[in-house]
Design an enzyme around this catalytic site. Structure first.
Site, PDB file in Angstrom:
ATOM      1  N   HIS A 112      -9.427 -43.714  74.452  1.00 36.88           N
ATOM      2  CA  HIS A 112     -10.046 -44.089  75.722  1.00 36.88           C
ATOM      3  C   HIS A 112     -11.110 -43.066  76.125  1.00 36.88           C
ATOM      4  O   HIS A 112     -12.264 -43.436  76.424  1.00 36.88           O
ATOM      5  CB  HIS A 112      -8.966 -44.176  76.801  1.00 36.88           C
ATOM      6  CG  HIS A 112      -9.477 -44.591  78.141  1.00 36.88           C
ATOM      7  ND1 HIS A 112      -9.438 -45.885  78.591  1.00 36.88           N
ATOM      8  CD2 HIS A 112     -10.053 -43.872  79.150  1.00 36.88           C
ATOM      9  CE1 HIS A 112      -9.955 -45.968  79.805  1.00 36.88           C
ATOM     10  NE2 HIS A 112     -10.339 -44.746  80.163  1.00 36.88           N
ATOM     11  N   GLU A 113     -10.740 -41.792  76.116  1.00 39.15           N
ATOM     12  CA  GLU A 113     -11.689 -40.757  76.512  1.00 39.15           C
ATOM     13  C   GLU A 113     -12.813 -40.616  75.489  1.00 39.15           C
ATOM     14  O   GLU A 113     -13.952 -40.305  75.852  1.00 39.15           O
ATOM     15  CB  GLU A 113     -10.970 -39.420  76.726  1.00 39.15           C
ATOM     16  CG  GLU A 113      -9.882 -39.454  77.796  1.00 39.15           C
ATOM     17  CD  GLU A 113     -10.344 -40.014  79.136  1.00 39.15           C
ATOM     18  OE1 GLU A 113     -11.557 -39.897  79.447  1.00 39.15           O
ATOM     19  OE2 GLU A 113      -9.508 -40.567  79.870  1.00 39.15           O
ATOM     20  N   GLU A 166     -16.488 -47.449  82.068  1.00 43.48           N
ATOM     21  CA  GLU A 166     -15.131 -47.865  81.732  1.00 43.48           C
ATOM     22  C   GLU A 166     -15.121 -48.968  80.683  1.00 43.48           C
ATOM     23  O   GLU A 166     -14.193 -49.069  79.888  1.00 43.48           O
ATOM     24  CB  GLU A 166     -14.400 -48.324  82.994  1.00 43.48           C
ATOM     25  CG  GLU A 166     -12.903 -48.486  82.828  1.00 43.48           C
ATOM     26  CD  GLU A 166     -12.176 -47.174  82.546  1.00 43.48           C
ATOM     27  OE1 GLU A 166     -11.001 -47.229  82.113  1.00 43.48           O
ATOM     28  OE2 GLU A 166     -12.764 -46.094  82.762  1.00 43.48           O
ATOM     29  N   HIS A 225     -15.496 -43.013  76.410  1.00 49.97           N
ATOM     30  CA  HIS A 225     -16.392 -42.448  77.420  1.00 49.97           C
ATOM     31  C   HIS A 225     -17.373 -41.474  76.768  1.00 49.97           C
ATOM     32  O   HIS A 225     -18.571 -41.478  77.068  1.00 49.97           O
ATOM     33  CB  HIS A 225     -15.575 -41.697  78.472  1.00 49.97           C
ATOM     34  CG  HIS A 225     -14.887 -42.566  79.478  1.00 49.97           C
ATOM     35  ND1 HIS A 225     -15.557 -43.459  80.286  1.00 49.97           N
ATOM     36  CD2 HIS A 225     -13.576 -42.669  79.824  1.00 49.97           C
ATOM     37  CE1 HIS A 225     -14.699 -44.068  81.087  1.00 49.97           C
ATOM     38  NE2 HIS A 225     -13.486 -43.610  80.820  1.00 49.97           N
TER      39      HIS A 225
END
Length: 500
Positions: A264-265, A294, A268
């Protein structure tokens, strides 16, 4: 655009953003390695920097440079036009806020984060209530000064998702709820159930860290321009495309926390590293909105990372890394990591119920901003909302209203961007599939560069050239809709769970 006028405007704009990048580094340090007793000094440092950045943005010098750049503007130069437009917006917004309010908010937030961390460890909301009350007072004042047409929450939401309005978001959420709740209920009654116990098998921390780094690098995260550390709440931070930092957290009895948190990170971070470095320090080299940001993290975490093609490549390395998973079958693993079940923790929620977590927070924040909900009543309101939306009740404040760091950061208005990100991600991913018909085969072979290149050409390179709604139209040829996300959920989970 007259070269000298624009060059001066760009110079002072980059100086303003340099101050912000220093704030980001201090925030990162506080969350990863700062000694606990350093928090008071850090709060003073952040307050000073926030005040300096604010004063620079609202200064007569900056206003004059911006005005000259606007007067001598040239419509065919999109980076320059984007920078002038967005900095005008930021300056006008900033000029409505006194510098002392900006300093105080930064200081209170820095102190509140440490209080929140302790309150979460001890599961005591009463410890966190006083600083949260103070932050809400500051945010209500800021909203009144900034101004709004609908409700106070709109002034804060606009900071994270420019142009968005609470009433419009509420309509989208209400429609989405009509799909998510019955779909989750149908899956709960489905004939096929995964063996989720396998996700709790022992996986040591150090091998987890090694595996997570391998996955992040394979997706395209450049460790020469970034790093990965540990924090209480995973996040992505950075100063420019060549310095992007992500964090994760490890649970030796729940590998998915670190694994999917890292993906997830990393999503980003791939966005940040994909921005045009030539425009660093200006809006032309910055992300569109947190919702669009997001969309990138949710896409890599879920649309890619929880797909069967992804694990057809990575399952072998996984079982070699962790002997406790050696006897697990691929199909059982894929089913388990896609298990749909109401859960307490947002960052570990499945794709179907995740949006319901956001809807709860969105409702609470709107009520807090208008004073219809008192801070002291948050735990009960939280538990009631969880029971209503997800059918479960938290067993503690730590697993309930204290689980997220955002309120301690003063980030009121942030949460809706998470659910909007799912919608953006689904619509972008449909467009990517149309452009890259061999996408699944590429995932099976561990090749992610084609998708990353498509994202960089379609989204990242534009910086803030387009607002979120316009970007969706440009990339996909149609306005934002919940339909792609609904199609994605049904297409994935109905076959997986043996529904009709």
């Amino acid at each position: 655009m007259t070269t000298s006028h624009y060059a001066e405007f760009e110079r002072v704009t980059r100086q303003y953003h340099l101050l912000g990048s220093i704030e980001s580094l201090l925030d990162w340090d506080q969350e990863t390695c700062m000694p606990p007793r350093g928090v008071k000094q850090r709060a003073e440092q952040l307050a000073l920097l926030a005040g300096l950045a604010h004063e620079r943005l609202i200064s007569d010098e900056y206003a004059a440079a911006l005005r000259k750049a606007e007067t001598n503007g040239r419509g065919d130069d999109w980076p320059s036009a984007t920078n002038v437009r967005e900095m005008r917006r930021r300056m006008e917004r900033a000029r409505r806020l006194p510098t002392e309010l900006v300093r105080e908010t930064a200081k209170v937030s820095a102190l509140a984060k440490q209080v929140w961390a302790r309150a979460r460890r001890e599961s005591r909301f009463d410890l966190f209530a006083p600083p949260l009350e103070r932050l809400l007072e500051l945010k209500r004042r800021a909203a009144e000064l900034i101004g709004f047409e609908g409700e106070p929450y709109d002034a804060l939401l606009d900071e994270y998702e420019p142009g968005a309005r609470s009433a419009d978001v509420a309509v989208v959420f209400d429609e989405l709820r009509k799909t998510l709740v019955p779909l989750a209920a149908a899956i709960a009654k489905a004939p096929r159930r995964p063996d989720v116990a396998l996700l709790s098998r022992y996986c040591p921390k150090e091998p987890q860290a090694e595996f997570c780094r391998r996955v992040a690098a394979a997706l395209g995260f450049d460790f020469q321009s970034g790093r990965m550390d540990v924090s209480t709440h995973p996040f992505c931070s950075g100063t420019c495309p060549h310095d992007v930092r992500i964090t994760t957290r490890y649970d030796e009895r729940f590998l998915p926390a670190a694994l999917f948190g890292t993906m997830h990170e990393a999503g980003h971070a791939l966005y940040e590293q994909g921005l045009d470095a030539a425009h660093a320090g200006t809006p032309a080299g910055q992300s569109v909105s947190l919702g669009i940001h997001e969309s990138q993290s949710r896409m890599w975490e879920n649309f890619v990372g929880r797909s069967r093609p992804f694990w057809q490549h990575w399952f072998g390395p996984l079982t070699q890394q962790f002997t406790s998973l050696a006897e697990v079958r691929l199909d059982d693993w894929v089913f388990a990591i896609n298990h749909v079940r109401p859960s307490l923790i947002r960052v570990e929620a499945d794709e179907v119920t995740y949006g319901l977590h956001i809807m709860l927070r969105f409702d609470l924040e709107r009520r807090l901003m208008t004073g219809k909900l008192a801070v002291r009543d948050i735990p009960q309101a939280w538990n009631d909302g969880m029971k209503s939306l997800l059918g479960i009740t938290p067993d503690s404040d730590a697993n309930g209203c204290l689980q997220d760091i955002h309120w301690s950061m003063g980030a009121i208005g942030y949460f809706p961007t998470y659910a909007l990100g799912n919608l953006y991600a689904a619509q972008f991913f449909e467009a990517a599939r149309a452009a890259l018909p061999e996408l699944d085969d590429q995932f099976r072979n561990g090749h992610y560069a084609p998708l990353l290149e498509w994202l960089r050409l379609s989204i990242h390179r534009h910086g803030m050239r387009y607002r979120a709604a316009e970007l969706v139209q440009v990339v996909t040829g149609r306005p934002l809709s919940a339909e792609p996300f609904v199609r994605y959920l049904r297409g994935k989970f109905e076959p997986l769970c043996g529904l009709g």
